[in-house]
Structures are given as C-alpha cells and as structure tokens.
Write an enzyme that holds these catalytic residues in place. Sequence first.
Site, short mmCIF file in Angstrom:
data_model
loop_
_atom_site.label_atom_id
_atom_site.label_comp_id
_atom_site.label_asym_id
_atom_site.label_seq_id
_atom_site.Cartn_x
_atom_site.Cartn_y
_atom_site.Cartn_z
N ARG A 79 52.86 37.22 47.69
CA ARG A 79 52.05 38.36 47.25
C ARG A 79 51.49 39.04 48.50
NH1 ARG A 79 46.22 38.57 45.44
NH2 ARG A 79 46.08 40.77 44.82
N HIS A 123 44.58 47.00 48.21
CA HIS A 123 43.75 45.86 48.59
C HIS A 123 42.73 46.38 49.62
CE1 HIS A 123 43.71 41.22 48.65
NE2 HIS A 123 42.66 41.60 49.37
N GLU A 168 41.08 43.10 42.82
CA GLU A 168 39.63 42.89 42.69
C GLU A 168 38.82 44.19 42.71
OE1 GLU A 168 38.35 40.11 45.67
OE2 GLU A 168 39.66 38.52 44.96
N ASN A 298 42.15 35.89 40.41
CA ASN A 298 41.72 35.25 41.65
C ASN A 298 40.53 34.37 41.34
OD1 ASN A 298 43.61 36.94 42.74
ND2 ASN A 298 42.17 38.20 43.91
N TYR A 300 37.93 31.32 42.82
CA TYR A 300 37.45 30.54 43.96
C TYR A 300 36.34 29.57 43.58
CZ TYR A 300 40.23 33.49 46.98
OH TYR A 300 41.29 34.11 47.59
N GLU A 358 45.30 34.39 43.48
CA GLU A 358 44.63 33.85 44.68
C GLU A 358 43.84 32.63 44.26
OE1 GLU A 358 42.03 36.49 46.92
OE2 GLU A 358 43.48 38.13 46.74
O1 IFM Z 1 40.11 37.31 51.66
C1 IFM Z 1 39.75 37.63 50.36
C2 IFM Z 1 40.80 38.51 49.72
O2 IFM Z 1 41.03 39.66 50.47
C3 IFM Z 1 40.36 38.93 48.34
N1 IFM Z 1 39.98 37.78 47.56
C4 IFM Z 1 39.08 36.82 48.14
C5 IFM Z 1 39.59 36.39 49.51
C6 IFM Z 1 38.64 35.37 50.11
O3 IFM Z 1 37.37 35.90 50.25
#
Ligand code: IFM
Length: 452
Positions: A79, A123, A168, A298, A300, A358
């Site tokens: 990606r 992005h 995002e 995404n 985290y 992500e």
């Molecule tokens: O590095 C970023 C990415 O550009 C977008 N999503 C979160 C990642 C980590 O912060």
Amino acid sequence: MTPTRSDFPRDFHFGAATSAYQVEGAVYEDGRGASMWDSFAHHSGCIADASTGDVACDHYHRMEDDVALMQRLGHTAYRFSVAWPRVLPQGRGEVNPRGLDFYDRLVDLLLEQGIAPYATLYHWDLPLALHDQGGWLQRDTCHAFAEFAGVVARRLGDRVHSYATLNEPRCSATVGYLEGRHAPGLMDRRKALLAAHHLLLAHGLALPVLRSFTTTAKIGVVLDVKPYYPADKLAATAQAVRRADGVFNRWFLDPLLLGHYPQDIWEAEGACVPQLSATALEHDLRTIAQPIDSLGLNYYTRGVVVHEPTRPFPHVREVPVEGAQHTTMGWEIYPQGLYDMLVRIARDYPALDLFIAENGAALRDTVANGAVHDPVRVQYLQSHLGAVARARQDGVPLSAYIAWSLLDNFEWGKGYTQRFGLCHVDYATQVRTPKASALWLRDFITQQPAAA
Ligand code: IFM
C-alpha cells in the site's frame, strides 16, 4: 488466539504500507511541486527533531530495491500513496509526466513480483498551490481532487488492485485544522469540521471518476478507527464514551456508509457544523455515500475515557491504564480493540469488504551485529493478526492485513524519532535492515499452508 496462515484463505493479502511524503524524498526532483507538508515541515517549528521529508527514505531513487525487499519478505500487497504534487505540481492543470511515470513503474514492478498494488490518492500532501487558495476549506479543492484521481486512474487503470481515495480524513481534519500539530497547523473547530466535510465530498466526487477508468479495481477509502471504553461505571462516563466514539469514528463512518452525520454529534457541535442549506447538505451526503467496494481500517490503539466537563466538546479525558504496555508513541497495545472494532463495524455497516490498511508499533529499535531484535513488535503483529483471524472466524469479511510500515520513516510531527518499520532504516546510509518482526511475518506468510 495464536494465528496460523491456515486461518486465512490463500488469496488473503499480507503486506506493508508507506506514504509518499514519509518515504519518497526527492522533493525537488523531476518536476515535483511543493506540498503543504514541505512548507509545514520547513517553517512551522512543529516537527520534534526539526526534520523534513526532503530525503526521508530516498524511496524515490531506491524503489526497485524496496520492491525486491518486499518480495524477499514474502509480501503479497503493497500500500503506497501517490504524491498529488508530483503528478500535478500546481494541484490541477498541467500533468507532470515524470511524476506519473514513477508510479507507473512502481505498479509494473509490483505486478512482476506478484505483489498487489493498493494505491491511496491522498495521504495528506496537498499541493501547496491549492493550500494557498484555501486548501480543504475551499469547496473547489474537492473538484481538484476528483480531477487528480482521474489523472492517476487513467494511467494506472486496472493494474491497481485497490484505490483508496483518502487516508484518514479524521486525522487530516482534526490534527491539521483543530489541534494544529499537522499541516496546515490551524486550531479552529469550525474549520476542522468544514475541512472534514470537504474531504468526504472530495472522496464522493472522485468515486465515479475512478470507476470510469477501471472495472476490476476495488474502490474505497481508508479510515483510522479507535474504540473507546469507559474507565468506570458512571452513567456520565458511558455518555462520554458515546461522544468520543461519535467524534472519532461515527463522524466519518456514518456519512460515508449511511448517508448522514450522526445526529447526536451534529446537534452537540452546534454552530461549528458546516453551514449548508438542508438541500445542499442532502445533496453532498448523497455524493459522499455512494457505494464503495472496500473499506480500509487503520488500527493502533484504544481510548479509555471519563467525562471531563472542563474540556471542549466532546468533554472527555483519556485516562492511563495501569499495567498496560505502550509503544514509544505512548499508545497502549490492545489487540482486543481491533477485534471489537471489526465486529462492531461489520455489525453496524454490513455487507462491506474490510481490510486492515495499517497496524503497527513504534518501538526503540537498534541494529546490533546486523540484526534488529524487536520481540515486542513480533508479539504485536502476532496478537493483532490473532484478532483479525478471530474476527474472520466470527464472520467479519476481511481480505488483507497490511502492516504499518514497510520502512522506518518520517513520522509527521514526530519527525524521525519514531520507528514503525518492519525494516530499520539507517538515515545516514539508507541501509535497510529487516527487523526480526519482518522475518517473523515473512515466515508466517510463506512457511505455513494457507486455508483452501
Ligand atoms: O505514520 C502514520 C500514517 O501516516 C497514518 N496513520 C498512522 C501512522 C502512524 O502514526
């Protein structure tokens, strides 16, 4: 659950992601125009180590080697994002053929190696020329984006496995226009909500354009999602959870997938919401909510919150979780949150193909004797893949797991202080060293039999 390759079908994609400004470098080369991130990194004083993306991972010059690296790591998907100012240096109008050639070559090389190209169109690197005309506060930027999408899709067409319009939009709007930590560095709630609306509209306007240039590629968008949990059993806390979820998740999921903004948050935001007539809003929402083929997520971390009336809307405060493990970003490692989010999205927004676009951890990685020992990242990948496998078993339609990131890279406001890569990058020499986690993932992908 400890996942194995046989928990995933043969055609399930595994790979890694990057984005143009974070890895490419070569910002003054081959006719690339400037983006608002070039300007922000150079002039805002907001980058932790005062660095820029001028060189980054020099991926622009090392793309062939980086694709070979992905192949050695067993990846079946990559990606990447297309730098808008590389393709249209002024944001619209004259196309820069050398910029387009770069992505054309990248896609061909990926396909030669059996790696599915997942292209993201935006992005965060808005062309500076468009930023100077008002950027995402200007409705016309949405039309410029649709033109850009057309230029890219006309060239890459069906060779791309999947197009995501935006990465995002929440982060673009909130961190860039409300918190001021990202370009363009503004701190204004009305502007943030207007930028969010325009980003969503840009997505909607780009969809038919993309469809006119491909019949096979999956078309969609990538959202960052974060589940919220109550820190206690108070009724006020439950309401705080609902508001946090509304602002972070539903504000984007609902218009894209249900065709309306969440009513509770719209009312609570009061005069800060986009000032459009009911007819104009309805028209925009119809554009925004056109069907998509896949939604990239995404993930985290999670948020554990309490009600905090002294804070601006949504009046919540995240509280630390005792005993929890954190990455160097300060983000709690919580794989159960990924499972919870996937099950919830599949329930609330059914019949949609999902993929993980992500997922990853920034850690303190160092090279010793030519190797990087990162057991925490191995555990992170394993536990999050376990969450994905479990969600699949429970009926969530998922087609790919794409880790963030292929390489250590420019982490926006944190510069080069955070290392998210599966591969360590020595920025002085540009040597890439696959970390133990990259080798673990390679073995996971390649050394076990897949399900039928
Ligand atoms: O590095 C970023 C990415 O550009 C977008 N999503 C979160 C990642 C980590 O912060």
